[in-house]
Scaffold this active site. Structure first.
Site, PDB file in Angstrom:
ATOM      1  N   TYR A 130      39.035  19.797 -24.748  1.00 42.90           N
ATOM      2  CA  TYR A 130      37.755  20.240 -25.321  1.00 42.90           C
ATOM      3  C   TYR A 130      37.957  21.504 -26.135  1.00 42.90           C
ATOM      4  CZ  TYR A 130      32.750  21.495 -25.338  1.00 42.90           C
ATOM      5  OH  TYR A 130      31.467  21.815 -25.708  1.00 42.90           O
ATOM      6  N   HIS A 184      49.871  17.727  -7.620  1.00 44.57           N
ATOM      7  CA  HIS A 184      49.407  19.066  -7.251  1.00 44.57           C
ATOM      8  C   HIS A 184      48.655  19.743  -8.406  1.00 44.57           C
ATOM      9  CE1 HIS A 184      52.795  18.560  -4.403  1.00 44.57           C
ATOM     10  NE2 HIS A 184      53.536  18.356  -5.463  1.00 44.57           N
ATOM     11  N   LEU A 190       0.849  -1.191   0.000  1.00 44.43           N
ATOM     12  CA  LEU A 190       0.000   0.000   0.000  1.00 44.43           C
ATOM     13  C   LEU A 190       0.884   1.240   0.000  1.00 44.43           C
ATOM     14  CD1 LEU A 190      -2.790  -1.073   2.530  1.00 44.43           C
ATOM     15  CD2 LEU A 190      -2.472  -1.676   0.119  1.00 44.43           C
ATOM     16  N   ARG A 233      36.587  11.564 -11.357  1.00 39.53           N
ATOM     17  CA  ARG A 233      35.297  11.602 -12.041  1.00 39.53           C
ATOM     18  C   ARG A 233      35.066  10.313 -12.837  1.00 39.53           C
ATOM     19  NH1 ARG A 233      35.310  17.004 -15.294  1.00 39.53           N
ATOM     20  NH2 ARG A 233      33.307  16.151 -16.001  1.00 39.53           N
ATOM     21  N   THR A 239      -7.473   1.835   4.126  1.00 37.68           N
ATOM     22  CA  THR A 239      -6.587   0.718   3.792  1.00 37.68           C
ATOM     23  C   THR A 239      -7.348  -0.459   3.183  1.00 37.68           C
ATOM     24  OG1 THR A 239      -6.779   0.022   6.106  1.00 37.68           O
ATOM     25  CG2 THR A 239      -4.832   1.312   5.499  1.00 37.68           C
ATOM     26  N   ARG A 256      57.985  27.992 -25.046  1.00 39.53           N
ATOM     27  CA  ARG A 256      57.650  29.171 -24.256  1.00 39.53           C
ATOM     28  C   ARG A 256      58.470  30.347 -24.767  1.00 39.53           C
ATOM     29  NH1 ARG A 256      60.191  26.069 -19.638  1.00 39.53           N
ATOM     30  NH2 ARG A 256      62.383  26.726 -19.509  1.00 39.53           N
ATOM     31  N   ASN A 260      -1.458  -2.958  16.390  1.00 36.91           N
ATOM     32  CA  ASN A 260      -1.432  -3.488  15.033  1.00 36.91           C
ATOM     33  C   ASN A 260      -0.438  -2.690  14.193  1.00 36.91           C
ATOM     34  OD1 ASN A 260      -2.204  -4.601  12.487  1.00 36.91           O
ATOM     35  ND2 ASN A 260      -3.600  -2.855  12.204  1.00 36.91           N
ATOM     36  N   GLY A 303       4.194   0.911   2.010  1.00 36.96           N
ATOM     37  CA  GLY A 303       5.305   1.564   1.324  1.00 36.96           C
ATOM     38  C   GLY A 303       6.041   2.585   2.148  1.00 36.96           C
TER      39      GLY A 303
END
Length: 452
Positions: free
Chosen positions: A382, A358, A6, A328, A77, A435, A164, A99
């Protein structure tokens, strides 16, 4: 066996648009806990009764072994169980669960089933020090004769401590007959399932009872306060089981398991850790304080330092992760990999004995063995539209503050000078530097602030 759950209650006291039975306990809907317990009993039919506004229930929980019936309007019920009648097999008993009562164990339910057999009405009862608000079990000469609800009870009946729980099992053919006789002539104007007890007695059907191992197994949820109380009970039970298995918990009251946590021998877990989904910790794993680990596997003797966050990651043996590291989805670390503070790894494979200690981002990459990734290194995976892969072969040394513009490959044994922005593949066993030439400006003066 038929099982009817229920789950049509509106849950007004939850103060939420979410149906009550979908509120999470240990990361899983209340109703899912009940369904999982029901499945342990191997029912032939499993029916969930949901209510008006609860269409999310069948949408979220649909499964091959579940059927659903809608109760509208909600008239008690007994009326709820009536909605399941067309789906019930008359030749096997029907067990009725709720439930919003998530912690009842299969062992306690099996005890009730054994007590009732195939021909008795069985009721799960419990004795409470304060039974206020619950339906009382009325007995005559030790035999249950009826259940009276709080609002309909006489003063003498209010003194009864046996209550009950609502959970019961009945012969299905008889249950259908008793349901058809229910009346709503009571203070609530509802069809009480408990009224079938009187019908059973009138038919000469024995009414028996069983009690759960623990009172908390029968606790229901009607408010966020009660939900929080059950969460603590459930987490306490999980912590106790872990301790019994030999896991060392710095404080059993400060661990949250929202799924399945499997631990080997000599595992140590500090305070404030959260485990979600399926998590496996091998022998000798040490988890420091305030880590969140979701659907991940951690190999033997690995050490996760404080405030680290894992999601769908695989960590090999003898790794050191953190503090403040983030793994991740798609991260796979081999043995003896070091991932240090403020390092994020995503969708990458890192082979044995490699280090990124680091301030580094490693995304969509394949990293070989014995690679040292210097502080401030970024794999630029990306381009605004597509993600590309970076490949770093064995024995590479990546200098600090290096950017690797994917797709790119760094050959075996290569060295990348600090500050390099790598846009072309770096050959093996050579130093690659990219660089601007360093210059010194003589007679340089810093700007001075202009007074206004």
């Amino acid at each position: 066996m038929n099982i009817v759950i229920l789950a049509a209650g509106m849950g007004k006291r939850m103060q939420s648009a979410l149906p009550k039975v979908l509120h999470p306990l240990a990361g899983k809907p209340l109703l899912s806990h009940v369904i999982d317990t029901a499945r342990q009993l191997s029912p032939s039919r499993l029916c969930v009764i949901y209510g008006h506004g609860g269409e999310q229930v069948p949408q979220l929980l649909q499964a091959k072994d579940l059927s659903f019936a809608k109760q509208e309007p909600q008239l008690g019920t007994g009326h709820a169980v009536m909605q399941a009648v067309p789906q019930l097999d008359d030749h096997t008993p029907t067990l009725i669960l709720y439930g919003d009562v998530p912690l009842t164990t299969a062992a306690s339910l099996q005890r009730l089933l054994d007590s009732a057999g195939n021909d008795k009405l069985g009721i799960l009862t419990v004795n409470l020090g304060n039974p206020t608000g619950y339906g009382r079990i009325v007995r005559e000469n030790g035999a249950i004769t009826r259940i009276v609800e709080q609002k309909d009870a006489k003063p003498a009946e209010l003194e009864i401590n046996e209550i009950n729980t609502g959970i019961m099992v009945a012969p299905t053919a008889a249950l259908k007959r008793w349901l058809a006789k229910l009346s709503n002539n009571n203070a609530q104007g509802e069809y009480y399932l408990t009224d079938i007890v009187a019908s059973a007695v009138a038919d000469g059907v024995a009414v028996v009872s069983a009690q759960p191992d623990h009172e908390w197994e029968t606790h229901g949820v009607n408010s966020k306060v009660q939900l929080a109380e059950l969460e603590r009970i459930h987490q306490r039970n999980i912590a106790h089981a872990l301790l019994e298995q030999g896991v060392t918990l710095a404080d059993p009251a400060r661990i949250d398991v929202r799924g399945t946590l499997t631990c080997g021998r000599d595992v140590t877990i500090d305070v404030g850790c959260v485990f979600e989904g399926d998590v496996s910790l091998a022998d000798g794993v040490r988890i420091d304080a305030n880590c969140v680990i979701h659907n991940s596997t951690i190999g033997a003797r690995s050490h996760v330092r404080p405030y680290s966050h894992f999601e769908n990651a695989v960590v090999g043996a003898e790794c050191i992760i953190g503090p403040y590291a983030r793994l991740r989805p798609g991260t796979v670390l081999a043995e003896d990999v070091h991932i240090g503070n403020f390092v994020e790894v995503k969708n990458s494979d890192i082979a044995a004995h490699s280090k990124a200690n680091h301030l580094t981002y490693v995304g969509d990459s394949t990293v070989g063995s014995r690679v040292n990734i210097g502080a401030g290194t970024i794999t630029c995976n990306y381009d605004g539209v597509n993600k590309s892969r970076t490949i770093i072969e064995d024995d590479v040394f990546v200098g600090s503050a290096t950017q690797l513009i994917a797709p790119i490959r760094v050959g075996k044994g290569a060295t990348l000078g600090a500050g390099t922005t790598l846009t072309k593949d770096a050959p093996a066993d050579k130093l690659t530097v990219s660089r601007a030439k360093q210059i010194t400006v003589d007679n340089w003066q810093r700007p001075v602030k202009i007074k206004k």
